[in-house]
Scaffold this motif. Structure first.
Motif, PDB file in Angstrom:
ATOM      1  N   GLU A 167     -61.427 -82.509   8.624  1.00  0.00           N
ATOM      2  CA  GLU A 167     -62.863 -81.671   8.609  1.00  0.00           C
ATOM      3  C   GLU A 167     -64.292 -82.854   8.663  1.00  0.00           C
ATOM      4  N   ASP A 168     -64.261 -83.955   7.799  1.00  0.00           N
ATOM      5  CA  ASP A 168     -65.578 -85.641   8.184  1.00  0.00           C
ATOM      6  C   ASP A 168     -65.319 -84.579   9.673  1.00  0.00           C
ATOM      7  N   LEU A 169     -64.757 -84.242  10.438  1.00  0.00           N
ATOM      8  CA  LEU A 169     -65.605 -85.148  11.274  1.00  0.00           C
ATOM      9  C   LEU A 169     -66.411 -83.535  12.195  1.00  0.00           C
ATOM     10  N   VAL A 170     -65.378 -82.354  11.969  1.00  0.00           N
ATOM     11  CA  VAL A 170     -65.240 -81.494  12.443  1.00  0.00           C
ATOM     12  C   VAL A 170     -67.007 -81.118  11.337  1.00  0.00           C
ATOM     13  N   ILE A 171     -67.241 -81.234  10.185  1.00  0.00           N
ATOM     14  CA  ILE A 171     -68.496 -81.248   9.839  1.00  0.00           C
ATOM     15  C   ILE A 171     -69.795 -81.973  10.261  1.00  0.00           C
ATOM     16  N   ARG A 172     -69.185 -83.130  10.821  1.00  0.00           N
ATOM     17  CA  ARG A 172     -70.587 -84.496  11.537  1.00  0.00           C
ATOM     18  C   ARG A 172     -70.657 -83.288  12.541  1.00  0.00           C
ATOM     19  N   SER A 173     -70.151 -82.810  14.062  1.00  0.00           N
ATOM     20  CA  SER A 173     -70.017 -82.528  14.394  1.00  0.00           C
ATOM     21  C   SER A 173     -70.669 -81.199  15.148  1.00  0.00           C
ATOM     22  N   VAL A 174     -70.354 -80.144  13.131  1.00  0.00           N
ATOM     23  CA  VAL A 174     -71.228 -79.119  13.783  1.00  0.00           C
ATOM     24  C   VAL A 174     -73.168 -79.294  13.725  1.00  0.00           C
ATOM     25  N   GLN A 175     -73.307 -80.207  13.117  1.00  0.00           N
ATOM     26  CA  GLN A 175     -74.732 -80.179  12.603  1.00  0.00           C
ATOM     27  C   GLN A 175     -74.970 -80.917  13.749  1.00  0.00           C
ATOM     28  N   THR A 176     -74.688 -81.324  15.141  1.00  0.00           N
ATOM     29  CA  THR A 176     -74.862 -81.574  16.483  1.00  0.00           C
ATOM     30  C   THR A 176     -75.752 -80.223  17.316  1.00  0.00           C
ATOM     31  N   ILE A 177     -74.540 -79.057  16.905  1.00  0.00           N
ATOM     32  CA  ILE A 177     -75.197 -77.900  17.799  1.00  0.00           C
ATOM     33  C   ILE A 177     -76.219 -77.484  17.254  1.00  0.00           C
ATOM     34  N   THR A 178     -76.949 -77.484  19.194  1.00  0.00           N
ATOM     35  CA  THR A 178     -78.536 -76.826  19.492  1.00  0.00           C
ATOM     36  C   THR A 178     -78.091 -75.589  19.621  1.00  0.00           C
ATOM     37  N   ARG A 179     -77.674 -74.877  20.542  1.00  0.00           N
ATOM     38  CA  ARG A 179     -77.434 -73.588  20.966  1.00  0.00           C
ATOM     39  C   ARG A 179     -76.127 -72.484  20.717  1.00  0.00           C
ATOM     40  N   THR A 180     -76.140 -71.463  20.087  1.00  0.00           N
ATOM     41  CA  THR A 180     -74.933 -70.806  20.090  1.00  0.00           C
ATOM     42  C   THR A 180     -74.996 -69.600  21.402  1.00  0.00           C
ATOM     43  N   VAL A 181     -73.935 -68.867  22.196  1.00  0.00           N
ATOM     44  CA  VAL A 181     -74.229 -68.337  23.289  1.00  0.00           C
ATOM     45  C   VAL A 181     -73.056 -67.166  23.428  1.00  0.00           C
ATOM     46  N   VAL A 182     -73.648 -65.838  22.361  1.00  0.00           N
ATOM     47  CA  VAL A 182     -72.570 -65.213  22.607  1.00  0.00           C
ATOM     48  C   VAL A 182     -72.021 -64.083  23.758  1.00  0.00           C
ATOM     49  N   VAL A 183     -71.139 -64.381  24.427  1.00  0.00           N
ATOM     50  CA  VAL A 183     -70.714 -63.215  25.478  1.00  0.00           C
ATOM     51  C   VAL A 183     -69.777 -62.508  24.764  1.00  0.00           C
ATOM     52  N   THR A 184     -70.794 -60.878  24.329  1.00  0.00           N
ATOM     53  CA  THR A 184     -69.947 -59.567  23.633  1.00  0.00           C
ATOM     54  C   THR A 184     -68.717 -59.651  23.795  1.00  0.00           C
ATOM     55  N   ALA A 185     -67.905 -59.743  25.468  1.00  0.00           N
ATOM     56  CA  ALA A 185     -66.773 -59.050  25.618  1.00  0.00           C
ATOM     57  C   ALA A 185     -66.139 -60.374  25.901  1.00  0.00           C
ATOM     58  N   ASN A 186     -66.005 -62.006  25.513  1.00  0.00           N
ATOM     59  CA  ASN A 186     -65.479 -62.861  25.947  1.00  0.00           C
ATOM     60  C   ASN A 186     -65.497 -63.541  24.661  1.00  0.00           C
ATOM     61  N   TYR A 187     -66.440 -64.679  24.254  1.00  0.00           N
ATOM     62  CA  TYR A 187     -65.535 -66.002  23.005  1.00  0.00           C
ATOM     63  C   TYR A 187     -67.545 -65.867  22.879  1.00  0.00           C
ATOM     64  N   ASN A 188     -67.987 -66.803  21.416  1.00  0.00           N
ATOM     65  CA  ASN A 188     -68.361 -67.512  21.228  1.00  0.00           C
ATOM     66  C   ASN A 188     -68.891 -68.699  21.241  1.00  0.00           C
ATOM     67  N   TYR A 189     -70.041 -69.136  21.651  1.00  0.00           N
ATOM     68  CA  TYR A 189     -69.685 -70.788  22.585  1.00  0.00           C
ATOM     69  C   TYR A 189     -70.949 -71.807  21.831  1.00  0.00           C
ATOM     70  N   TYR A 190     -70.765 -73.011  21.485  1.00  0.00           N
ATOM     71  CA  TYR A 190     -71.562 -73.849  20.838  1.00  0.00           C
ATOM     72  C   TYR A 190     -71.348 -74.622  21.595  1.00  0.00           C
ATOM     73  N   PHE A 191     -73.264 -75.465  22.217  1.00  0.00           N
ATOM     74  CA  PHE A 191     -73.624 -76.495  23.002  1.00  0.00           C
ATOM     75  C   PHE A 191     -74.233 -77.257  21.872  1.00  0.00           C
ATOM     76  N   SER A 192     -74.146 -78.247  22.229  1.00  0.00           N
ATOM     77  CA  SER A 192     -75.316 -79.785  21.286  1.00  0.00           C
ATOM     78  C   SER A 192     -75.748 -80.395  22.633  1.00  0.00           C
ATOM     79  N   LEU A 193     -77.242 -80.418  22.449  1.00  0.00           N
ATOM     80  CA  LEU A 193     -77.993 -81.560  23.545  1.00  0.00           C
ATOM     81  C   LEU A 193     -78.422 -83.105  22.075  1.00  0.00           C
ATOM     82  N   ILE A 194     -77.166 -83.892  22.643  1.00  0.00           N
ATOM     83  CA  ILE A 194     -77.387 -85.501  22.410  1.00  0.00           C
ATOM     84  C   ILE A 194     -77.097 -85.957  23.502  1.00  0.00           C
ATOM     85  N   LYS A 195     -78.436 -87.378  23.120  1.00  0.00           N
ATOM     86  CA  LYS A 195     -79.523 -88.010  23.772  1.00  0.00           C
ATOM     87  C   LYS A 195     -78.832 -87.324  25.449  1.00  0.00           C
TER      88      LYS A 195
END
Length: 211
Positions: A167-195
């Motif tokens: 859970e600690d790793l997920v919390i740290r990881s989720v803080q990095t999310i920069t962009r959300t992509v929603v493909v309504t016929a598929n999935y939600n993708y979350y991308f992080s811009l890091i360095k």
């Protein structure tokens, strides 16, 4: 930036080499070197939507090729990739280190869908809202992106029966999310811009209105 360029160029090279004979390898290598230099000079800043669209088009290509090795290069070495599914009424989350080894709760590979679904006009606008009466279960259909982190506020990890360390790793990881992509016929993708590089940090495979 270097991570983004190298990953996409590796994808281009992988696709190219599958169609050409070995005797052309030297020529292809020179071509890739020239393209890398040109792209480095011409690309806008990493946060620019034009560069993200370029990166996302490379991501789609890798998915369509089932290119596990190159897909793995999109996984951040520290924060990793977490995939969310539905397990009855509760979410299920797992950390993925290798796309080749990942299996869904139904024992299927990640690529068990038509990749052409991902090929659509990626629009930067307000993300669609869930609408259980709509065709795709969203208020509008298509592919949408926004610089937003709505996963952070959902706190979905609190319902996934994770260990304290996970859970600690997920919390740290989720803080990095920069962009959300929603493909309504598929999935939600979350991308992080890091360095200066784009990384795939979360995939939400759950379908709305299934609880």
């Amino acid at each position: 930036m270097k991570h983004l360029i190298c990953t996409f160029l590796l994808g281009m090279l992988f696709f190219s080499c599958s169609e050409k004979q070995a005797k052309q390898d030297n020529k292809d290598s020179d071509s890739v070197t020239i393209r890398k230099q040109t792209l480095s000079e011409e690309l806008p800043p990493p946060s620019d939507i034009r560069q993200f669209r370029w990166f996302y088009s490379g991501f789609i290509k890798l998915v369509s090729l089932h290119a596990d090795t190159l897909m793995n290069k999109l996984i951040h070495p520290e924060f990793g990739l977490h995939i969310i599914e539905s397990q009855g009424a509760l979410p299920h989350m797992v950390r993925v280190k290798d796309f080749a080894e990942f299996r869904t709760l139904q024992k299927k590979s990640f690529y068990d869908f038509d990749a052409h679904i991902l090929i659509c006009d990626l629009r930067e606008e307000e993300l669609p809202k869930v609408d259980c009466n709509a065709k795709d279960l969203y208020s509008k259909s298509g592919c949408f992106t926004r610089e937003i982190n709505n996963l952070k506020d959902s706190k979905v990890w609190e319902f996934c029966n994770l260990s304290k360390e996970q859970e600690d790793l997920v919390i740290r990881s989720v803080q990095t999310i920069t962009r959300t992509v929603v493909v309504t016929a598929n999935y939600n993708y979350y991308f992080s811009l890091i360095k200066g590089g784009w990384w795939l940090t979360f995939i939400d495979m759950r379908k709305p209105c299934q609880a």
